[in-house]
Scaffold this motif. Structure first.
Motif, PDB file in Angstrom:
ATOM      1  N   GLU A  19       0.827  -1.212   0.000  1.00 31.13           N
ATOM      2  CA  GLU A  19       0.000   0.000   0.000  1.00 31.13           C
ATOM      3  C   GLU A  19       0.859   1.259   0.000  1.00 31.13           C
ATOM      4  O   GLU A  19       0.573   2.219  -0.719  1.00 31.13           O
ATOM      5  CB  GLU A  19      -0.942   0.003   1.209  1.00 31.13           C
ATOM      6  N   GLU A  23       0.931   4.054  -2.967  1.00 33.84           N
ATOM      7  CA  GLU A  23       0.687   5.475  -2.715  1.00 33.84           C
ATOM      8  C   GLU A  23       1.859   6.326  -3.229  1.00 33.84           C
ATOM      9  O   GLU A  23       1.655   7.378  -3.834  1.00 33.84           O
ATOM     10  CB  GLU A  23       0.474   5.732  -1.225  1.00 33.84           C
ATOM     11  N   SER A  26       1.705   6.352  -6.964  1.00 35.82           N
ATOM     12  CA  SER A  26       0.565   7.169  -7.378  1.00 35.82           C
ATOM     13  C   SER A  26       0.898   8.649  -7.248  1.00 35.82           C
ATOM     14  O   SER A  26       0.595   9.445  -8.140  1.00 35.82           O
ATOM     15  CB  SER A  26      -0.659   6.828  -6.534  1.00 35.82           C
ATOM     16  N   ASN A  27       1.531   9.033  -6.150  1.00 35.03           N
ATOM     17  CA  ASN A  27       1.917  10.434  -5.949  1.00 35.03           C
ATOM     18  C   ASN A  27       2.936  10.882  -6.991  1.00 35.03           C
ATOM     19  O   ASN A  27       2.876  11.995  -7.487  1.00 35.03           O
ATOM     20  CB  ASN A  27       2.471  10.651  -4.538  1.00 35.03           C
TER      21      ASN A  27
END
Length: 74
Positions: A19, A23, A26-27
């Motif tokens: 996870e 993240e 994704s950022n």
């Protein structure tokens, strides 16, 4: 039962790691997308500016050519 609890803890740790990596990726993707959008916006603005400049230069050249033609006809 202890082996099962340890396996569950490792699984939970692995899921947390996945996870966090998701993240972070994704950022980074969002940042890259924002950078691309910023560059696109800048390029579009520069293109509009160049079109305006091209039109102004064309108008000036037409005026000069007209004046030269008029002076050569005299």
């Amino acid at each position: 039962m202890t082996r099962l609890l340890k396996a569950l803890e490792r699984l939970a740790l692995a899921v947390d790691t996945i996870e966090k990596n998701f993240e972070a990726t994704s950022n980074e993707s969002d940042g890259t997308l924002q950078e691309v959008q910023k560059n696109l916006d800048q390029s579009l603005k520069e293109n509009a500016d160049l079109k305006t400049t091209k039109q102004e230069v064309g108008d000036r050249l037409d005026k000069v050519i007209g004046q030269l033609s008029a002076s050569l006809e005299k």
